[in-house]
Design a protein around this motif. Structure first.
Motif, PDB file in Angstrom:
ATOM      1  N   SER A 182       9.958   8.888  -2.062  1.00  0.00           N
ATOM      2  CA  SER A 182      10.389   9.992  -1.218  1.00  0.00           C
ATOM      3  C   SER A 182      11.266   9.446  -0.094  1.00  0.00           C
ATOM      4  CB  SER A 182       9.183  10.725  -0.625  1.00  0.00           C
ATOM      5  OG  SER A 182       8.535   9.889   0.306  1.00  0.00           O
ATOM      6  N   HIS A 183      11.844  10.360   0.629  1.00  0.00           N
ATOM      7  CA  HIS A 183      12.693   9.974   1.762  1.00  0.00           C
ATOM      8  C   HIS A 183      11.875   9.249   2.832  1.00  0.00           C
ATOM      9  CE1 HIS A 183      15.819  10.090   4.768  1.00  0.00           C
ATOM     10  NE2 HIS A 183      14.993  10.737   5.604  1.00  0.00           N
ATOM     11  N   LEU A 184      10.680   9.765   3.120  1.00  0.00           N
ATOM     12  CA  LEU A 184       9.837   9.129   4.141  1.00  0.00           C
ATOM     13  C   LEU A 184       9.395   7.726   3.738  1.00  0.00           C
ATOM     14  CD1 LEU A 184       7.634  12.137   5.310  1.00  0.00           C
ATOM     15  CD2 LEU A 184       9.494  11.027   6.541  1.00  0.00           C
ATOM     16  N   LEU A 185       9.086   7.547   2.442  1.00  0.00           N
ATOM     17  CA  LEU A 185       8.694   6.210   1.977  1.00  0.00           C
ATOM     18  C   LEU A 185       9.856   5.239   2.138  1.00  0.00           C
ATOM     19  CD1 LEU A 185       6.725   4.252   0.602  1.00  0.00           C
ATOM     20  CD2 LEU A 185       7.647   5.039  -1.593  1.00  0.00           C
ATOM     21  N   ARG A 186      11.048   5.647   1.741  1.00  0.00           N
ATOM     22  CA  ARG A 186      12.218   4.761   1.881  1.00  0.00           C
ATOM     23  C   ARG A 186      12.514   4.463   3.345  1.00  0.00           C
ATOM     24  NH1 ARG A 186      16.123   8.190  -1.074  1.00  0.00           N
ATOM     25  NH2 ARG A 186      14.361   9.490  -1.514  1.00  0.00           N
ATOM     26  N   GLN A 187      12.315   5.469   4.194  1.00  0.00           N
ATOM     27  CA  GLN A 187      12.532   5.266   5.627  1.00  0.00           C
ATOM     28  C   GLN A 187      11.501   4.274   6.186  1.00  0.00           C
ATOM     29  OE1 GLN A 187      12.200   8.893   7.859  1.00  0.00           O
ATOM     30  NE2 GLN A 187      13.560   8.138   9.476  1.00  0.00           N
ATOM     31  N   PHE A 188      10.245   4.413   5.771  1.00  0.00           N
ATOM     32  CA  PHE A 188       9.198   3.487   6.205  1.00  0.00           C
ATOM     33  C   PHE A 188       9.503   2.064   5.740  1.00  0.00           C
ATOM     34  CE2 PHE A 188       5.298   1.224   4.956  1.00  0.00           C
ATOM     35  CZ  PHE A 188       4.712   1.075   6.193  1.00  0.00           C
ATOM     36  N   LEU A 189       9.870   1.912   4.477  1.00  0.00           N
ATOM     37  CA  LEU A 189      10.171   0.578   3.943  1.00  0.00           C
ATOM     38  C   LEU A 189      11.372  -0.043   4.654  1.00  0.00           C
ATOM     39  CD1 LEU A 189       9.579   1.230   0.139  1.00  0.00           C
ATOM     40  CD2 LEU A 189       8.066   0.039   1.743  1.00  0.00           C
ATOM     41  N   ALA A 190      12.366   0.788   4.940  1.00  0.00           N
ATOM     42  CA  ALA A 190      13.549   0.276   5.645  1.00  0.00           C
ATOM     43  C   ALA A 190      13.178  -0.180   7.051  1.00  0.00           C
ATOM     44  CB  ALA A 190      14.630   1.341   5.696  1.00  0.00           C
ATOM     45  N   SER A 191      12.331   0.584   7.736  1.00  0.00           N
ATOM     46  CA  SER A 191      11.951   0.191   9.096  1.00  0.00           C
ATOM     47  C   SER A 191      11.100  -1.075   9.081  1.00  0.00           C
ATOM     48  CB  SER A 191      11.210   1.326   9.799  1.00  0.00           C
ATOM     49  OG  SER A 191       9.912   1.480   9.269  1.00  0.00           O
ATOM     50  N   LYS A 192      10.234  -1.225   8.079  1.00  0.00           N
ATOM     51  CA  LYS A 192       9.387  -2.417   7.999  1.00  0.00           C
ATOM     52  C   LYS A 192      10.221  -3.663   7.691  1.00  0.00           C
ATOM     53  CE  LYS A 192       5.125  -1.777   8.695  1.00  0.00           C
ATOM     54  NZ  LYS A 192       4.541  -2.300   9.901  1.00  0.00           N
ATOM     55  N   THR A 193      11.165  -3.563   6.778  1.00  0.00           N
ATOM     56  CA  THR A 193      11.988  -4.735   6.463  1.00  0.00           C
ATOM     57  C   THR A 193      12.915  -5.054   7.627  1.00  0.00           C
ATOM     58  OG1 THR A 193      13.548  -3.317   5.285  1.00  0.00           O
ATOM     59  CG2 THR A 193      11.883  -4.455   3.968  1.00  0.00           C
ATOM     60  N   HIS A 194      13.363  -4.016   8.351  1.00  0.00           N
ATOM     61  CA  HIS A 194      14.215  -4.246   9.527  1.00  0.00           C
ATOM     62  C   HIS A 194      13.434  -4.983  10.607  1.00  0.00           C
ATOM     63  CE1 HIS A 194      17.444  -3.661  12.353  1.00  0.00           C
ATOM     64  NE2 HIS A 194      16.635  -3.065  13.202  1.00  0.00           N
ATOM     65  N   LYS A 195      12.173  -4.616  10.823  1.00  0.00           N
ATOM     66  CA  LYS A 195      11.345  -5.289  11.819  1.00  0.00           C
ATOM     67  C   LYS A 195      11.079  -6.727  11.424  1.00  0.00           C
ATOM     68  CE  LYS A 195       8.964  -1.256  13.633  1.00  0.00           C
ATOM     69  NZ  LYS A 195       7.704  -0.528  13.695  1.00  0.00           N
ATOM     70  N   ARG A 196      10.895  -6.982  10.139  1.00  0.00           N
ATOM     71  CA  ARG A 196      10.623  -8.352   9.688  1.00  0.00           C
ATOM     72  C   ARG A 196      11.836  -9.248   9.896  1.00  0.00           C
ATOM     73  NH1 ARG A 196       5.731  -8.551   7.126  1.00  0.00           N
ATOM     74  NH2 ARG A 196       5.031  -6.636   6.141  1.00  0.00           N
ATOM     75  N   VAL A 197      13.034  -8.678   9.741  1.00  0.00           N
ATOM     76  CA  VAL A 197      14.248  -9.459   9.947  1.00  0.00           C
ATOM     77  C   VAL A 197      14.398  -9.821  11.418  1.00  0.00           C
ATOM     78  CG1 VAL A 197      16.758  -9.348   9.849  1.00  0.00           C
ATOM     79  CG2 VAL A 197      15.410  -8.537   7.922  1.00  0.00           C
TER      80      VAL A 197
ATOM     81  N   SER B  30       0.830  -1.210   0.000  1.00  0.00           N
ATOM     82  CA  SER B  30       0.000   0.000   0.000  1.00  0.00           C
ATOM     83  C   SER B  30       0.862   1.256   0.000  1.00  0.00           C
ATOM     84  CB  SER B  30      -0.916   0.018   1.222  1.00  0.00           C
ATOM     85  OG  SER B  30      -1.803  -1.058   1.188  1.00  0.00           O
ATOM     86  N   ALA B  31       1.913   1.255   0.795  1.00  0.00           N
ATOM     87  CA  ALA B  31       2.801   2.415   0.834  1.00  0.00           C
ATOM     88  C   ALA B  31       3.446   2.655  -0.522  1.00  0.00           C
ATOM     89  CB  ALA B  31       3.860   2.221   1.912  1.00  0.00           C
ATOM     90  N   ASN B  32       3.877   1.588  -1.191  1.00  0.00           N
ATOM     91  CA  ASN B  32       4.477   1.725  -2.516  1.00  0.00           C
ATOM     92  C   ASN B  32       3.467   2.224  -3.535  1.00  0.00           C
ATOM     93  OD1 ASN B  32       7.185   1.021  -2.147  1.00  0.00           O
ATOM     94  ND2 ASN B  32       6.686  -1.156  -2.120  1.00  0.00           N
ATOM     95  N   LEU B  33       2.261   1.728  -3.462  1.00  0.00           N
ATOM     96  CA  LEU B  33       1.229   2.090  -4.431  1.00  0.00           C
ATOM     97  C   LEU B  33       0.730   3.517  -4.233  1.00  0.00           C
ATOM     98  CD1 LEU B  33      -0.602   0.994  -6.718  1.00  0.00           C
ATOM     99  CD2 LEU B  33      -2.222   0.332  -4.959  1.00  0.00           C
ATOM    100  N   LEU B  34       0.561   3.955  -2.999  1.00  0.00           N
ATOM    101  CA  LEU B  34      -0.065   5.248  -2.721  1.00  0.00           C
ATOM    102  C   LEU B  34       0.916   6.414  -2.671  1.00  0.00           C
ATOM    103  CD1 LEU B  34      -2.542   4.096   0.057  1.00  0.00           C
ATOM    104  CD2 LEU B  34      -3.076   4.605  -2.328  1.00  0.00           C
ATOM    105  N   ASN B  35       2.204   6.164  -2.528  1.00  0.00           N
ATOM    106  CA  ASN B  35       3.171   7.242  -2.352  1.00  0.00           C
ATOM    107  C   ASN B  35       4.181   7.286  -3.485  1.00  0.00           C
ATOM    108  OD1 ASN B  35       2.467   8.217   0.433  1.00  0.00           O
ATOM    109  ND2 ASN B  35       2.788   6.044   0.826  1.00  0.00           N
ATOM    110  N   LYS B  36       4.611   8.489  -3.764  1.00  0.00           N
ATOM    111  CA  LYS B  36       5.708   8.674  -4.710  1.00  0.00           C
ATOM    112  C   LYS B  36       6.999   8.335  -3.991  1.00  0.00           C
ATOM    113  CE  LYS B  36       3.373  12.511  -6.912  1.00  0.00           C
ATOM    114  NZ  LYS B  36       3.391  13.937  -7.164  1.00  0.00           N
TER     115      LYS B  36
END
Length: 133
Positions: free
Chosen positions: A19-34, A11-17
């Motif tokens: 940006s720095h915040l999107l990359r930060q969100f994705l990094a935090s989500k993948t870090h939590k999954r690890v 959803s974040a990838n689809l709804l957002n361009k």
């Protein structure tokens, strides 16, 4: 959604361009999954010592739930009690609470306490079978 675990990322990838915040969100989500695989925290030496103390209290014959509850209560007064594993702390508090029912209705049997203690040593060899008293 339990059947679709990556919906937040998609959803974040689809709804957002991009940006720095999107990359930060994705990094935090993948870090939590690890980090998310549940591993039991290692017990400290004081945790192990208090488990041995509990096991020795329970092994005293004849088993008297009031005596065990009183000794568990005394453990809660020790200064190191605040630093022990939260699950061990809850077990000790449950054992100490057995003394409040005079008819023994909430008392745990010797086997119940030993089974709960054994849960902390599921990977190690049992330490409760031949404990000198």
């Amino acid at each position: 959604m339990p059947t679709h675990k990556k919906i937040d990322i998609e959803s974040a990838n689809l709804l957002n361009k991009d940006s720095h915040l999107l990359r930060q969100f994705l990094a935090s989500k993948t870090h939590k999954r690890v980090q998310s695989p549940l591993s039991r925290p290692k017990l400290s030496q004081s945790d192990k010592d208090i488990l041995i103390d509990l096991a020795q209290m329970v092994e005293v014959e004849p088993y008297d739930y009031l005596q065990v509850a009183h000794q568990a209560y005394l453990l809660t007064l020790e200064p190191y009690f605040v630093d022990i594993n939260i699950y061990i702390k809850k077990l000790i508090e449950n054992i100490a609470a057995m003394a409040f029912e005079t008819d023994g209705s909430c008392a745990m049997t010797k086997q119940e306490i030993l089974q709960r203690l054994e849960q902390f040593h599921h990977q190690a060899e049992p330490i409760f079978s031949d404990i000198p008293i």
